[in-house]
Every structure is written in structure tokens, then in C-alpha cells.
Design a protein around this motif. Structure first.
Motif, PDB file in Angstrom:
ATOM      1  N   ILE A   1       0.828  -1.193   0.000  1.00  0.00           N
ATOM      2  CA  ILE A   1       0.000   0.000   0.000  1.00  0.00           C
ATOM      3  C   ILE A   1       0.868   1.249   0.000  1.00  0.00           C
ATOM      4  O   ILE A   1       1.892   1.319   0.685  1.00  0.00           O
ATOM      5  N   CYS A   2       0.494   2.226  -0.810  1.00  0.00           N
ATOM      6  CA  CYS A   2       1.256   3.479  -0.883  1.00  0.00           C
ATOM      7  C   CYS A   2       1.080   4.245   0.421  1.00  0.00           C
ATOM      8  O   CYS A   2      -0.054   4.524   0.845  1.00  0.00           O
ATOM      9  N   THR A   3       2.181   4.610   1.039  1.00  0.00           N
ATOM     10  CA  THR A   3       2.115   5.289   2.332  1.00  0.00           C
ATOM     11  C   THR A   3       1.765   6.770   2.194  1.00  0.00           C
ATOM     12  O   THR A   3       1.311   7.402   3.149  1.00  0.00           O
ATOM     13  N   SER A   4       1.950   7.325   0.995  1.00  0.00           N
ATOM     14  CA  SER A   4       1.664   8.756   0.796  1.00  0.00           C
ATOM     15  C   SER A   4       0.171   9.031   0.683  1.00  0.00           C
ATOM     16  O   SER A   4      -0.323  10.044   1.168  1.00  0.00           O
ATOM     17  N   CYS A   5      -0.555   8.130   0.007  1.00  0.00           N
ATOM     18  CA  CYS A   5      -1.982   8.364  -0.232  1.00  0.00           C
ATOM     19  C   CYS A   5      -2.872   7.347   0.469  1.00  0.00           C
ATOM     20  O   CYS A   5      -4.072   7.282   0.207  1.00  0.00           O
ATOM     21  N   GLU A   6      -2.267   6.504   1.347  1.00  0.00           N
ATOM     22  CA  GLU A   6      -3.033   5.471   2.061  1.00  0.00           C
ATOM     23  C   GLU A   6      -3.722   4.505   1.111  1.00  0.00           C
ATOM     24  O   GLU A   6      -4.803   3.986   1.402  1.00  0.00           O
ATOM     25  N   GLY A   7      -3.101   4.301  -0.062  1.00  0.00           N
ATOM     26  CA  GLY A   7      -3.626   3.321  -1.002  1.00  0.00           C
ATOM     27  C   GLY A   7      -4.773   3.803  -1.870  1.00  0.00           C
ATOM     28  O   GLY A   7      -5.318   3.030  -2.657  1.00  0.00           O
ATOM     29  N   THR A   8      -5.125   5.082  -1.785  1.00  0.00           N
ATOM     30  CA  THR A   8      -6.253   5.593  -2.571  1.00  0.00           C
ATOM     31  C   THR A   8      -5.863   5.969  -3.992  1.00  0.00           C
ATOM     32  O   THR A   8      -6.707   5.994  -4.889  1.00  0.00           O
ATOM     33  N   GLY A   9      -4.602   6.319  -4.198  1.00  0.00           N
ATOM     34  CA  GLY A   9      -4.146   6.783  -5.515  1.00  0.00           C
ATOM     35  C   GLY A   9      -4.310   8.273  -5.710  1.00  0.00           C
ATOM     36  O   GLY A   9      -3.854   8.838  -6.706  1.00  0.00           O
TER      37      GLY A   9
END
Length: 382
Positions: free
Chosen positions: A147-155
């Protein structure tokens, strides 16, 4: 504490069909659902137990491994062989509860959102005979999507840059009305604009370019149980890829480890038994000797009795491989082969000529001397 047999958990026979297994699980899951039994820890455990059994028996590959290797065949270390929380169960099996009172509950996970699961990863792991015999802990380097830590997985940038999808108005589905001879028919399909998410990104995350996941190379420790075999597959839950743009309402796929067994130059495997070909001279066979032979635990000395015949099979009890289901070890079988020299010098030939006509050098097997097939038959009946 040992686990219960999965067939026993679901109350089905080993030859039950997929539909029978599904029906049995559905019945138990509704009976022990946590919303039907609030605060009942025993029901919660039975609920998880049924889900774990269904997870294995409903999958042809997992079922085949379980039928062959039992519970050991499902455990590859980490959190393999079970569900870490209720959301995992709701995510994995919500689609089989459509018309039950708990259908909506099963289809929703954290925060009331539908859970999405990422793709599985598959790797091959080579093991030598010693590692197979004793079990081993390996550290595997895996490239996976987390999961992307910058956007919390939202994209989306900062996890907030969204708008409602204009094509489906946030429903995630588009409906089409068709006029037919039987009247109007309505069909629903995943919205092509938002891919069923109900919203579209207005400003993408720069870290993951709007995908909601980022690549990571992770070193994962895995415990390999003793007695695994060629073609066996172990599983580590949630060590695969995280789903794209799932936010916190996703769960990573699994890491599947396929075992490849390297051939040993000296010892040959046959199930849990090991075979070793021992070559001795006819002098040693005639007068007896002591020799060292290799085993998976190191070299051991064995006594070759005087008068040993070629083809004799000696057994080293318990020197084989451990049964993966926890039963006794197999044996190591030593096959005696008497080596006949291919070249002789003058003195050696003269010495043997003197012995040629000796009564003790003339083949004279009695009824107690068994042939190869009888010896093998006796061994496997022992």
C-alpha cells in the motif's frame, strides 16, 4: 493443540462435491456469525475454524495438498493456514451469502466497504536433501506491491482528491435497459469510467502515480517443515500484492511457495525411505568388513557379515525422512553390490586360478537364499 480435520469441521465426507462443501460452510457460517452471537468467543472461534476449512476444501489445489500432506501441507510459516481477522473472511467468502440475512455483512469489511484482495505471488524454492530431512528456515527476497504510504492506497493526492464518478453517480455500476419480446430487461455492469469504485481521482498521488501501491523488495522468513516433497506448495497469507486503489479496505494476496527438491548424488528418495548403493569387493563380502555409509545425519559404520551375497538389502531403522504428518521416520535401505574386478595382473589371476575349483568358490545356493524379488517382497512386508 492439534487442529481438527477440515472435513470433520464442515461435517462432510472426503468425496463431497464442491457444492456440498459450500452448502455445509454456508450453514455453519450463518449459525456462528459474530453478529448473531455477539460477545460469544466460542462462536467466533468456530466461525473462523469453519472459514479456514472452507478456504482449503473449496480450492482444488489446496484441497489436493491437504488430502496428501494434511495440515502440515498448508503451513509455510508466518500467518499461513488461517485468517488473521474477521475482515479477511468477509472479503474472501462474501459472495456465497447472497440471499442470507448476513449477506450484506459478509460483503462488507472495514468501515462497511467491500473488501478487495490483491493478486497472489508464486515463487519456486529449491531444497537439498538435508533441508528436506530436517526442515529449515529460509529468508526469501520477494518483490511485491504494498500500500502506498503517501496516499493510504487511494491513488489520490493526500488521499482526498476525488469526485463522484459522473458516469455512474457513485454507484460503481451502470445499468442498461433493453426492449425484448418478453418486455424490458435490465442488465448491470461495472462502470468503465471508475472501474466500479464510484469515484474518480482529480489529482493523482505523485508517489504511486495514482495506482495506490508502490513496489517493495522484502526479505521474508519462512519455516519449511521437515518431510516436504517435490511439487508441494506452501502458502503465506497476505504476503502477495496489495490491490490497486483499494485504500485501507483491501487485503494483500498470498505468497505461494512451490517446493523443488534437488537430487542428492548419493541418497535416492522413495517417499520417506532413502536408498543407498554400496559396492564392496568379493573379498570383503567373503570374509566380512566394516564400512562407512552416508546418511542425512552424517556417516555411520555398518558391519558386512562374512558370506554376504550381492543384492542383500540392509536396513537402517529410522534413518530415512520424517513423515510430514508427524508420523515415524522412514528407513534407509543399503543395497549391497559385489564388485567384480575388470582387470587382473598376472599374480592376481594365478591366485584366483588356484581358488577356481575350491568347493567354497562354487555357487551352491540353498533354499534359504532368496532372489531379488523375494527379498524386496519380504522387505516391504516387514
Amino acid at each position: 493443540m492439534s487442529k481438527k480435520d477440515y472435513y470433520e469441521v464442515l461435517g462432510v465426507e472426503k468425496g463431497s462435491s464442491t457444492e456440498e462443501i459450500k452448502k455445509a460452510y454456508r450453514k455453519l457460517a450463518i449459525k456462528y456469525h459474530p453478529d448473531k452471537n455477539p460477545g460469544d468467543k466460542e462462536s467466533e472461534e468456530l466461525f473462523k475454524e469453519a472459514a479456514e476449512a472452507y478456504d482449503v476444501l473449496s480450492d482444488p489445489d489446496k484441497k489436493a495438498r491437504y488430502d496428501r500432506f494434511g495440515h502440515q501441507g498448508m503451513n509455510g510459516g508466518g500467518n499461513a493456514g488461517g485468517f488473521s481477522n474477521m475482515d479477511d473472511i468477509f472479503s474472501a467468502f462474501g459472495d456465497i451469502f447472497g440471499d442470507s440475512p448476513f449477506g450484506d455483512m459478509f460483503n462488507r469489511g472495514r468501515g462497511g466497504q467491500r473488501m478487495r484482495k490483491g493478486s497472489n505471488l508464486r515463487i519456486k524454492l529449491k531444497l537439498n536433501l538435508e533441508e528436506v530431512a530436517n526442515g529449515v528456515e529460509k529468508k526469501i527476497k520477494v518483490k511485491r506491491q504494498i500500500i502506498c504510504t503517501s496516499c493510504e492506497g487511494t491513488g489520490a493526492k493526500d488521499g482526498k482528491s476525488f469526485k463522484t464518478c459522473p458516469s455512474c453517480n457513485g454507484a460503481g455500476q451502470v445499468r442498461k435497459v433493453m426492449n425484448t419480446m418478453l418486455g424490458q430487461m435490465v442488465s448491470a455492469a461495472t462502470c468503465p469510467t471508475c472501474n466500479g469504485e464510484g469515484k474518480v481521482i482529480t489529482d493523482r498521488c505523485v508517489t504511486c502515480s495514482g495506482e495506490g501501491v508502490q513496489n517493495e523488495e522484502e526479505v521474508i522468513p519462512i519455516k519449511i517443515p521437515a518431510g516436504v516433497g517435490e511439487g508441494m506448495q506452501l502458502s503465506m497469507r497476505e504476503k502477495g500484492n496489495y490491490p490497486q486503489r483499494a485504500g485501507r479496505d483491501g487485503v494483500a494476496g498470498d505468497l505461494l511457495i512451490a517446493i523443488e527438491e534437488q537430487e542428492d548424488p548419493l541418497l535416492k528418495r522413495d517417499g520417506t525411505n532413502l536408498h543407498y548403493e554400496l559396492h564392496i569387493s568379493f573379498v570383503d563380502a567373503a570374509i566380512g568388513t566394516t564400512v562407512e555409509v552416508p546418511t542425512v545425519g552424517g556417516k555411520v559404520k555398518i558391519v558386512v557379515e562374512p558370506g554376504t551375497q550381492s543384492g542383500k538389502i540392509m536396513r537402517l531403522k529410522g534413518k530415512g525422512l520424517k513423515d510430514i504428518n508427524g508420523y515415524a521416520n522412514g528407513d534407509q535401505l543399503i543395497h549391497i553390490n559385489i564388485w567384480t574386478p575388470k582387470q587382473l595382473n598376472k599374480d592376481e589371476r594365478a591366485l584366483l586360478e588356484k581358488l577356481r575349483n575350491s568347493p567354497n568358490f562354487s555357487p551352491n545356493p540353498d533354499k534359504s537364499e532368496k532372489g531379488f524379488f523375494d527379498k524386496m517382497k519380504d522387505f516391504f512386508q516387514a
